[in-house]
Design a protein around this motif. Structure first.
Motif, PDB file in Angstrom:
ATOM      1  N   GLU A 144      11.405 -26.556  37.100  1.00  0.00           N
ATOM      2  CA  GLU A 144       9.831 -26.480  37.597  1.00  0.00           C
ATOM      3  C   GLU A 144       9.846 -25.130  38.426  1.00  0.00           C
ATOM      4  O   GLU A 144       8.634 -24.815  38.484  1.00  0.00           O
ATOM      5  N   TYR A 145      11.033 -24.450  38.914  1.00  0.00           N
ATOM      6  CA  TYR A 145      10.923 -23.462  39.632  1.00  0.00           C
ATOM      7  C   TYR A 145      10.599 -22.196  38.826  1.00  0.00           C
ATOM      8  O   TYR A 145      11.082 -21.043  39.502  1.00  0.00           O
ATOM      9  N   ARG A 146      10.416 -22.223  37.634  1.00  0.00           N
ATOM     10  CA  ARG A 146      10.106 -20.679  36.868  1.00  0.00           C
ATOM     11  C   ARG A 146      11.266 -20.103  37.119  1.00  0.00           C
ATOM     12  O   ARG A 146      10.900 -18.640  37.298  1.00  0.00           O
ATOM     13  N   LEU A 147      12.097 -20.354  36.631  1.00  0.00           N
ATOM     14  CA  LEU A 147      13.669 -19.620  36.867  1.00  0.00           C
ATOM     15  C   LEU A 147      13.256 -18.339  35.741  1.00  0.00           C
ATOM     16  O   LEU A 147      14.072 -17.433  36.061  1.00  0.00           O
ATOM     17  N   GLY A 148      12.863 -18.219  34.725  1.00  0.00           N
ATOM     18  CA  GLY A 148      12.822 -17.172  33.900  1.00  0.00           C
ATOM     19  C   GLY A 148      12.165 -16.218  34.497  1.00  0.00           C
ATOM     20  O   GLY A 148      12.014 -15.122  34.109  1.00  0.00           O
ATOM     21  N   GLU A 149      11.301 -16.169  35.715  1.00  0.00           N
ATOM     22  CA  GLU A 149      10.457 -15.336  36.081  1.00  0.00           C
ATOM     23  C   GLU A 149      10.908 -14.995  37.775  1.00  0.00           C
ATOM     24  O   GLU A 149      11.694 -15.663  38.441  1.00  0.00           O
ATOM     25  N   ARG A 150      10.508 -13.728  37.972  1.00  0.00           N
ATOM     26  CA  ARG A 150      10.832 -13.232  39.365  1.00  0.00           C
ATOM     27  C   ARG A 150       9.972 -13.909  40.331  1.00  0.00           C
ATOM     28  O   ARG A 150       8.877 -14.372  40.078  1.00  0.00           O
ATOM     29  N   PRO A 151      10.481 -14.297  41.720  1.00  0.00           N
ATOM     30  CA  PRO A 151       9.539 -14.867  42.770  1.00  0.00           C
ATOM     31  C   PRO A 151       8.513 -14.105  43.406  1.00  0.00           C
ATOM     32  O   PRO A 151       8.798 -12.770  43.108  1.00  0.00           O
ATOM     33  N   PRO A 152       7.583 -14.398  43.862  1.00  0.00           N
ATOM     34  CA  PRO A 152       6.490 -13.458  44.520  1.00  0.00           C
ATOM     35  C   PRO A 152       7.334 -12.407  45.242  1.00  0.00           C
ATOM     36  O   PRO A 152       8.563 -12.873  45.961  1.00  0.00           O
ATOM     37  N   LEU A 153       6.965 -11.117  45.631  1.00  0.00           N
ATOM     38  CA  LEU A 153       7.233 -10.340  46.472  1.00  0.00           C
ATOM     39  C   LEU A 153       7.714 -10.861  48.017  1.00  0.00           C
ATOM     40  O   LEU A 153       8.627 -10.353  48.356  1.00  0.00           O
ATOM     41  N   GLU A 154       7.040 -11.835  48.646  1.00  0.00           N
ATOM     42  CA  GLU A 154       7.274 -12.311  49.765  1.00  0.00           C
ATOM     43  C   GLU A 154       8.518 -13.087  49.740  1.00  0.00           C
ATOM     44  O   GLU A 154       9.271 -12.928  50.854  1.00  0.00           O
ATOM     45  N   ALA A 155       9.086 -13.652  48.576  1.00  0.00           N
ATOM     46  CA  ALA A 155      10.430 -14.138  48.662  1.00  0.00           C
ATOM     47  C   ALA A 155      11.331 -13.271  48.318  1.00  0.00           C
ATOM     48  O   ALA A 155      12.687 -13.157  48.856  1.00  0.00           O
ATOM     49  N   GLN A 156      10.871 -12.294  47.588  1.00  0.00           N
ATOM     50  CA  GLN A 156      12.092 -11.312  47.155  1.00  0.00           C
ATOM     51  C   GLN A 156      12.508 -10.253  48.427  1.00  0.00           C
ATOM     52  O   GLN A 156      13.652  -9.887  48.498  1.00  0.00           O
ATOM     53  N   LEU A 157      11.498 -10.258  49.402  1.00  0.00           N
ATOM     54  CA  LEU A 157      12.027  -9.422  50.399  1.00  0.00           C
ATOM     55  C   LEU A 157      12.929 -10.076  51.486  1.00  0.00           C
ATOM     56  O   LEU A 157      13.531  -9.289  52.304  1.00  0.00           O
ATOM     57  N   ILE A 158      13.013 -11.434  51.544  1.00  0.00           N
ATOM     58  CA  ILE A 158      13.618 -12.111  52.508  1.00  0.00           C
ATOM     59  C   ILE A 158      15.046 -11.920  52.622  1.00  0.00           C
ATOM     60  O   ILE A 158      15.776 -11.429  53.711  1.00  0.00           O
TER      61      ILE A 158
ATOM     62  N   VAL B  34       4.264  -8.942  38.893  1.00  0.00           N
ATOM     63  CA  VAL B  34       5.449  -9.153  39.776  1.00  0.00           C
ATOM     64  C   VAL B  34       6.412 -10.137  39.057  1.00  0.00           C
ATOM     65  O   VAL B  34       7.613 -10.128  39.033  1.00  0.00           O
ATOM     66  N   ARG B  35       5.702 -11.104  38.623  1.00  0.00           N
ATOM     67  CA  ARG B  35       6.545 -12.295  38.188  1.00  0.00           C
ATOM     68  C   ARG B  35       7.073 -11.982  36.716  1.00  0.00           C
ATOM     69  O   ARG B  35       8.381 -12.394  36.423  1.00  0.00           O
ATOM     70  N   ALA B  36       6.503 -11.286  35.998  1.00  0.00           N
ATOM     71  CA  ALA B  36       6.969 -11.025  34.655  1.00  0.00           C
ATOM     72  C   ALA B  36       7.993  -9.812  34.777  1.00  0.00           C
ATOM     73  O   ALA B  36       8.666  -9.629  33.689  1.00  0.00           O
ATOM     74  N   CYS B  37       8.154  -9.082  35.765  1.00  0.00           N
ATOM     75  CA  CYS B  37       8.803  -7.963  35.831  1.00  0.00           C
ATOM     76  C   CYS B  37      10.277  -8.301  35.594  1.00  0.00           C
ATOM     77  O   CYS B  37      10.651  -9.388  36.037  1.00  0.00           O
ATOM     78  N   PRO B  38      11.082  -7.591  34.617  1.00  0.00           N
ATOM     79  CA  PRO B  38      12.317  -8.188  34.654  1.00  0.00           C
ATOM     80  C   PRO B  38      13.433  -8.026  35.716  1.00  0.00           C
ATOM     81  O   PRO B  38      14.366  -8.694  35.688  1.00  0.00           O
ATOM     82  N   ARG B  39      13.159  -7.198  36.456  1.00  0.00           N
ATOM     83  CA  ARG B  39      14.037  -7.137  37.818  1.00  0.00           C
ATOM     84  C   ARG B  39      13.098  -7.446  39.114  1.00  0.00           C
ATOM     85  O   ARG B  39      12.042  -7.071  39.189  1.00  0.00           O
ATOM     86  N   ARG B  40      13.567  -7.667  40.269  1.00  0.00           N
ATOM     87  CA  ARG B  40      13.244  -7.497  41.436  1.00  0.00           C
ATOM     88  C   ARG B  40      12.650  -6.175  41.862  1.00  0.00           C
ATOM     89  O   ARG B  40      13.436  -5.326  41.603  1.00  0.00           O
ATOM     90  N   LEU B  41      11.514  -6.321  42.396  1.00  0.00           N
ATOM     91  CA  LEU B  41      10.887  -4.954  42.628  1.00  0.00           C
ATOM     92  C   LEU B  41      11.113  -4.593  44.251  1.00  0.00           C
ATOM     93  O   LEU B  41      10.905  -3.390  44.603  1.00  0.00           O
ATOM     94  N   VAL B  42      11.450  -5.414  45.153  1.00  0.00           N
ATOM     95  CA  VAL B  42      11.749  -5.042  46.505  1.00  0.00           C
ATOM     96  C   VAL B  42      13.164  -4.537  46.568  1.00  0.00           C
ATOM     97  O   VAL B  42      14.162  -5.216  46.027  1.00  0.00           O
ATOM     98  N   ALA B  43      13.290  -3.332  47.085  1.00  0.00           N
ATOM     99  CA  ALA B  43      14.678  -2.842  47.108  1.00  0.00           C
ATOM    100  C   ALA B  43      14.820  -1.512  47.986  1.00  0.00           C
ATOM    101  O   ALA B  43      13.689  -1.040  48.125  1.00  0.00           O
TER     102      ALA B  43
END
Ligand code: MG
Length: 382
Positions: free
Chosen positions: A171-185, A273-282
């Protein structure tokens, strides 16, 4: 403040497992943050080790004060990027809730102990189980009934799970990236602990400014600036100025580089953000390298320091002994856990029980159940 188009808007939340009426003046992420703060697991962070146990001093970070520092840095980043600060704060406050006693050493030990039973211990998945079922606070539902995005952020905060390896998380959409709020933590977490560990290491007199100057080039530059700006100031205050600049450097770089990533990838929506193949916060490559050198320094000079490792080894030994004790005699677990052990493997129930403990509680239970073995470390450490 208005949200950027790629932010997670609470109006678009996938909602809670159990529907609840809206609150007149708190949105769903506000309420999640409040529920996390009011949970038992959150209060237990106060008695869990970050790097130093209380034996050193009451001034050092514990997991609760560390968590507050992460929340502060995460909110700063969220605000600068036009992200949802409330969601970000909730995610920061919950990010370490699944950590067992004795920090990463405790986590590694529990995972190794579970490994002998063909099982694993994973703090992200443990945190999910805590907020989904272990926390019993409300009459209307089990757990905290957090929104989907907070639960997703817990699952994905530090890594991406492969969908085929974790069907239970489908259910957690594992094939997608999480929102940026989660990526930055996870990166706000790194900024917080790398700088705080320098600070606590200095206070503990295990790290000296000369050492940092010689082995961490970025710190040398910042310390030189602080000394030339405040030549008369006490060494500790010059050190503090350099540390402050380091937090600012890492945080500002993360904001700026993420912004450039969003532009370069033409990200203009949450879907992108979700569809991007990698995390954008970096971090930028240059600052990521500075951070790597700093982490390597901390690992070598602080985390592997005999004063830290000796205490750590003694502590994880207690975890190991208690685990063996409860696996052999699950009837000696507290009543609720003993009842679970009748329908679930004893190693799983023992692990859940131990993972929820504070450091101090491990010492107490060990002393009570295994007697003299623990009396020396317990009296020294508590
Ligand atoms: Mg953390």
């Amino acid at each position: 403040m208005s949200l950027a188009p790629y932010a997670m808007d609470v109006a678009r939340s996938q909602g809670r497992r159990h529907a609840e009426p809206a609150h007149p003046y708190r949105d769903d992420y506000h309420r999640d943050r409040d529920r996390i703060i009011h949970s038992r697991a959150f209060r237990r962070l106060e008695a869990k080790t970050q790097v130093f146990t209380r034996r050193f001093s009451d001034h050092f970070r514990n997991r609760l004060t560390h968590t507050l520092e992460v929340a502060q840095i995460a909110r700063t980043i969220a605000r600068a990027l036009g992200l949802n600060e409330e969601l970000c704060e909730a995610l920061a406050l919950v990010h370490d809730i699944g950590h067992p006693p004795f920090g990463h050493a405790g986590e590694r030990k529990l995972d190794a102990l579970m490994g002998a039973h063909g099982d694993v211990f994973d703090h992200n998945l443990h945190a999910l189980r805590m907020v989904e079922s272990f926390e019993q606070r409300y009459a209307a539902f089990p757990g905290l009934n957090l929104t989907f995005e907070v639960r997703e952020g817990i699952v994905k905060h530090s890594r991406d799970y492969r969908p085929d390896a974790h069907p239970e998380l489908a259910e957690y959409r594992l094939g997608e990236r999480p929102p940026l709020e989660a990526q930055l933590i996870d990166l706000a977490d790194e900024i917080a602990y790398n700088t705080a560990d320098l600070d606590d290491g200095y206070e503990a007199k295990l790290l000296r400014p000369e050492m940092m100057r010689a082995e961490v080039p970025v710190f040398r530059g910042l310390l030189d600036q602080a000394v030339s700006r405040y030549p008369q100031a006490a060494e500790k205050l010059q050190f503090n100025e350099a540390l402050k600049s380091l937090i600012d450097r890492l945080t500002s770089d993360l904001i700026e580089h993420t912004r450039s990533q969003l532009t370069a990838n033409h990200v203009a929506s949450l879907e992108a953000v979700r569809a991007c193949p990698r995390r954008l916060v970096a971090f930028s490559p240059a600052v990521a390298e500075e951070k790597r050198v700093l982490q390597e320094f901390l690992n070598r000079r602080l985390y592997q320091h005999p004063q830290i490792t000796e205490e750590r080894e003694r502590a994880v030994k207690m975890l190991e002994e208690l685990f063996a004790f409860f696996v052999q005699q699950p009837e000696r677990l507290p009543r609720a856990y003993a009842a679970q052990a009748k329908t679930q493997p004893a190693h799983r129930v023992a692990c859940d029980y131990l993972a929820g403990m504070t450091d101090t509680y491990v010492f107490r239970v060990h002393r009570d159940l295994l007697g003299d073995l623990a009396s020396q470390p317990a009296s020294r450490l508590r």
